[in-house]
Design an enzyme around this catalytic site. Structure first.
Site, mmCIF file in Angstrom:
data_model
loop_
_atom_site.group_PDB
_atom_site.id
_atom_site.type_symbol
_atom_site.label_atom_id
_atom_site.label_comp_id
_atom_site.label_asym_id
_atom_site.label_seq_id
_atom_site.Cartn_x
_atom_site.Cartn_y
_atom_site.Cartn_z
ATOM 1 N N HIS A 1 36.503 42.712 24.863
ATOM 2 C CA HIS A 1 38.174 43.138 24.403
ATOM 3 C C HIS A 1 38.404 43.458 25.907
ATOM 4 O O HIS A 1 38.141 43.509 26.977
ATOM 5 C CB HIS A 1 37.072 44.248 23.496
ATOM 6 C CG HIS A 1 37.123 43.245 22.363
ATOM 7 N ND1 HIS A 1 35.618 43.323 21.697
ATOM 8 C CD2 HIS A 1 37.942 43.135 20.981
ATOM 9 C CE1 HIS A 1 35.991 42.969 21.155
ATOM 10 N NE2 HIS A 1 36.779 42.397 19.786
ATOM 11 N N LYS B 1 39.717 49.142 25.293
ATOM 12 C CA LYS B 1 38.913 49.022 24.161
ATOM 13 C C LYS B 1 37.481 49.956 24.071
ATOM 14 O O LYS B 1 37.165 50.234 25.517
ATOM 15 C CB LYS B 1 37.672 48.029 23.542
ATOM 16 C CG LYS B 1 37.520 47.612 22.669
ATOM 17 C CD LYS B 1 37.058 46.884 21.234
ATOM 18 C CE LYS B 1 36.399 46.875 20.042
ATOM 19 N NZ LYS B 1 36.829 47.666 19.183
#
Length: 236
Positions: A127, A131
């Protein structure tokens, strides 16, 4: 357009967040939906775990369905959701992509077919740099699909480090990668004798999550009180 010719009115609990903006953009491009400035037909929460109680209270007070797309929830949060679902319909989705919903179904089927003793499972996710939680809620959700398929609770190995490591039979390993602007990559690897099965999903933009959220909101509208998932949305 819906059969009654009235768009489904969506309330965004966190309209200024990245997902709130993405959902607003998707709704603006689809005449079946509109963003409500007051109370809508469905409340959508993609905020933070600390705000969950507030969104639950708001949905229960207004007697409207709630879509919870927040990740990083713990057992206490899920208990609050279960309690509220006795009053209103709630759909909890760590990932609202329709492709990920199908992936979870395929992972469960693979776990049911491939013998635990011979096939190890590793889940790798990547990600963007912002995140805040790891492993991702989607990775853990896919791990739960493995457990359902195998009809067992599996030990979680949340990142390996050191020497003399030994893999335990039946455990699920997780690895998280963070960097850049990656919207979300997930690989579920079934590693067997002389062969590997890799089930993958690649998110190329947040638009897929926004479109899935609209599909989930459409599904929730008019449903009785209870707890739902994206699997219900795709008819799994």
């Amino acid at each position: 357009m819906r059969t009654d010719q009235q768009p489904l009115r969506l309330s965004l609990f966190a309209p200024d967040g990245r997902m709130g903006q993405a959902i607003a953009d998707a709704a603006g491009a689809d005449d079946e939906f509109e963003i409500a400035s007051d109370h809508g037909d469905v409340l959508i929460d993609f905020s933070a775990p600390a705000a969950l109680r507030q969104s639950l209270d708001r949905a229960v007070s207004a007697a409207v369905p709630l879509l919870v797309g927040t990740t990083g929830l713990d057992e206490g949060h899920h208990e609050l959701i279960r309690e509220a679902s006795r009053t209103i319909p709630i759909l909890v989705a760590p990932n609202t992509s329709l492709g990920v919903a199908l992936l979870a179904d395929l992972v469960e089927r693979a776990a049911r077919v491939l013998p635990t003793a011979d096939w190890d499972v590793e889940i790798v996710e990547a990600h963007h740099r912002h995140k805040a939680d790891a492993p991702s809620g989607t990775a853990l959700h896919l791990g739960k699909s493995v457990e359902i398929g195998r009809s067992m609770d599996c030990k979680e190995e949340l990142g390996r480090s050191g020497v003399g490591l030994k893999r335990e039979p039946g455990e699920i390993g997780y690895a998280a990668v963070r960097g850049g602007t990656v919207a979300g990559d997930h690989d579920v690897m079934f590693l067997g004798p002389d062969e590997r099965l890799v089930l993958s999903h690649r998110a190329e933009s947040r638009a897929i999550f926004a479109r899935g959220a609209l599909a989930a909101a459409r599904f929730l509208h008019g449903k009785p009180a209870g707890l739902y998932s994206m699997r219900d949305v795709i008819g799994g």
